[in-house]
Design a protein around this motif. Structure first.
Motif, PDB file in Angstrom:
ATOM      1  N   LEU A 155       0.834  -1.195   0.000  1.00  0.00           N
ATOM      2  CA  LEU A 155       0.000   0.000   0.000  1.00  0.00           C
ATOM      3  C   LEU A 155       0.869   1.245   0.000  1.00  0.00           C
ATOM      4  O   LEU A 155       1.957   1.259   0.576  1.00  0.00           O
ATOM      5  CB  LEU A 155      -0.921  -0.005   1.221  1.00  0.00           C
ATOM      6  CG  LEU A 155      -1.930  -1.155   1.303  1.00  0.00           C
ATOM      7  CD1 LEU A 155      -2.736  -1.042   2.585  1.00  0.00           C
ATOM      8  CD2 LEU A 155      -2.844  -1.163   0.094  1.00  0.00           C
ATOM      9  N   THR A 157       0.984   5.423   0.857  1.00  0.00           N
ATOM     10  CA  THR A 157       0.317   6.456   1.645  1.00  0.00           C
ATOM     11  C   THR A 157       0.799   7.832   1.210  1.00  0.00           C
ATOM     12  O   THR A 157       2.006   8.069   1.102  1.00  0.00           O
ATOM     13  CB  THR A 157       0.589   6.271   3.150  1.00  0.00           C
ATOM     14  OG1 THR A 157       0.175   4.960   3.542  1.00  0.00           O
ATOM     15  CG2 THR A 157      -0.166   7.297   3.964  1.00  0.00           C
ATOM     16  N   ILE A 178      -4.724   6.323   1.347  1.00  0.00           N
ATOM     17  CA  ILE A 178      -4.130   4.996   1.228  1.00  0.00           C
ATOM     18  C   ILE A 178      -4.475   4.459  -0.160  1.00  0.00           C
ATOM     19  O   ILE A 178      -5.652   4.311  -0.501  1.00  0.00           O
ATOM     20  CB  ILE A 178      -4.652   4.036   2.307  1.00  0.00           C
ATOM     21  CG1 ILE A 178      -4.477   4.649   3.706  1.00  0.00           C
ATOM     22  CG2 ILE A 178      -3.950   2.692   2.207  1.00  0.00           C
ATOM     23  CD1 ILE A 178      -3.046   4.846   4.101  1.00  0.00           C
ATOM     24  N   TYR A 192      -9.965   2.118   6.068  1.00  0.00           N
ATOM     25  CA  TYR A 192      -8.688   1.520   6.472  1.00  0.00           C
ATOM     26  C   TYR A 192      -8.264   2.098   7.814  1.00  0.00           C
ATOM     27  O   TYR A 192      -8.212   3.318   7.990  1.00  0.00           O
ATOM     28  CB  TYR A 192      -7.618   1.813   5.408  1.00  0.00           C
ATOM     29  CG  TYR A 192      -6.299   1.138   5.667  1.00  0.00           C
ATOM     30  CD1 TYR A 192      -6.088  -0.185   5.297  1.00  0.00           C
ATOM     31  CD2 TYR A 192      -5.251   1.833   6.268  1.00  0.00           C
ATOM     32  CE1 TYR A 192      -4.880  -0.809   5.516  1.00  0.00           C
ATOM     33  CE2 TYR A 192      -4.028   1.222   6.489  1.00  0.00           C
ATOM     34  CZ  TYR A 192      -3.850  -0.093   6.118  1.00  0.00           C
ATOM     35  OH  TYR A 192      -2.644  -0.712   6.350  1.00  0.00           O
ATOM     36  N   THR A 194      -5.515   2.568  10.929  1.00  0.00           N
ATOM     37  CA  THR A 194      -4.081   2.522  11.204  1.00  0.00           C
ATOM     38  C   THR A 194      -3.758   3.530  12.305  1.00  0.00           C
ATOM     39  O   THR A 194      -4.646   4.225  12.807  1.00  0.00           O
ATOM     40  CB  THR A 194      -3.263   2.838   9.934  1.00  0.00           C
ATOM     41  OG1 THR A 194      -1.876   2.622  10.189  1.00  0.00           O
ATOM     42  CG2 THR A 194      -3.478   4.266   9.491  1.00  0.00           C
TER      43      THR A 194
END
Length: 211
Positions: A155, A157, A178, A192, A194
């Motif tokens: 992924l 960012t 993301i 998502y 995080t």
């Protein structure tokens, strides 16, 4: 000061040649400056590529017309260490012949000591090799194979801040995207979760936030 010169050589039959240069027209070896260069005259040309499965594909073309050359023989060889003779020996890996489209495919060798190889192309009296004529004294002139494993898509960012520089005590406003970097259809990863950490110049954590 360095100088260069071009010398025209008359047309020659297909083959491998050594061109000698001499300061003295008699080409004597005593008190005379001499040099040499190897050259190859051939109508055979080739392009190649590796597939994801590790195979090597060849397209053989005529230098004079650019058309595919069918019926060209490819001799695939590699250097392998001979423990009894304590030196590298040349082994024959495969023999191929181009089809009507000038195409030939070498299967994945799948042996680490033979992943590097070279090819000799021949048709009638015409011949050309991937290796140079004086390959015994120089490196290079080999092709390689490798199997391309499917990689895990990492992924990506991207951060967007409300300003470039902050004063002590100021609140940092940010937005992050993301991205799932699929080659065919990249997309933004939604929902998502995080943790965002704020690190100082000494890589010490000064704060964190769950997003």
């Amino acid at each position: 000061q360095m100088h260069s010169v071009e010398v025209k050589v008359d047309a020659l039959p297909a083959g491998e040649y050594m061109v000698l240069f001499s300061h003295d027209q008699g080409f004597v070896t005593d008190k005379n400056g001499m040099a040499y260069a190897f050259t190859v005259i051939s109508d055979i040309s080739y392009i190649h590529r590796n597939s994801k499965k590790g195979e090597t594909e060849f397209y053989v073309l005529s230098r004079s017309t650019g058309e595919p050359m069918p019926g060209v023989n490819l001799k695939v060889m590699a250097k392998e260490w001979n423990y009894k003779k304590r030196k590298n020996t040349i082994i024959n890996i495969d023999n191929l012949t181009t089809d009507e489209e000038g195409f030939a495919k070498l299967k994945y060798i799948n042996k680490s000591n033979r992943s590097n190889f070279f090819v000799e192309f021949s048709k009638g009296d015409d011949f050309i090799s991937i290796q140079s004529v004086d390959s015994y004294r120089s490196w290079g002139g080999e092709l390689s194979q490798w199997f391309q494993n499917e990689y895990d898509k990492d992924l990506q960012t991207f951060f967007f801040l409300d300003r470039a520089i902050y004063r002590p005590g100021q609140t940092i406003y940010f937005k992050g995207l993301i991205i799932d970097p699929d080659k065919k259809k990249p997309r933004i990863r939604t929902f998502y979760k995080t943790t965002i950490k704020l690190m100082d110049v000494n890589y010490q954590q000064q704060g964190s936030v769950e997003v």
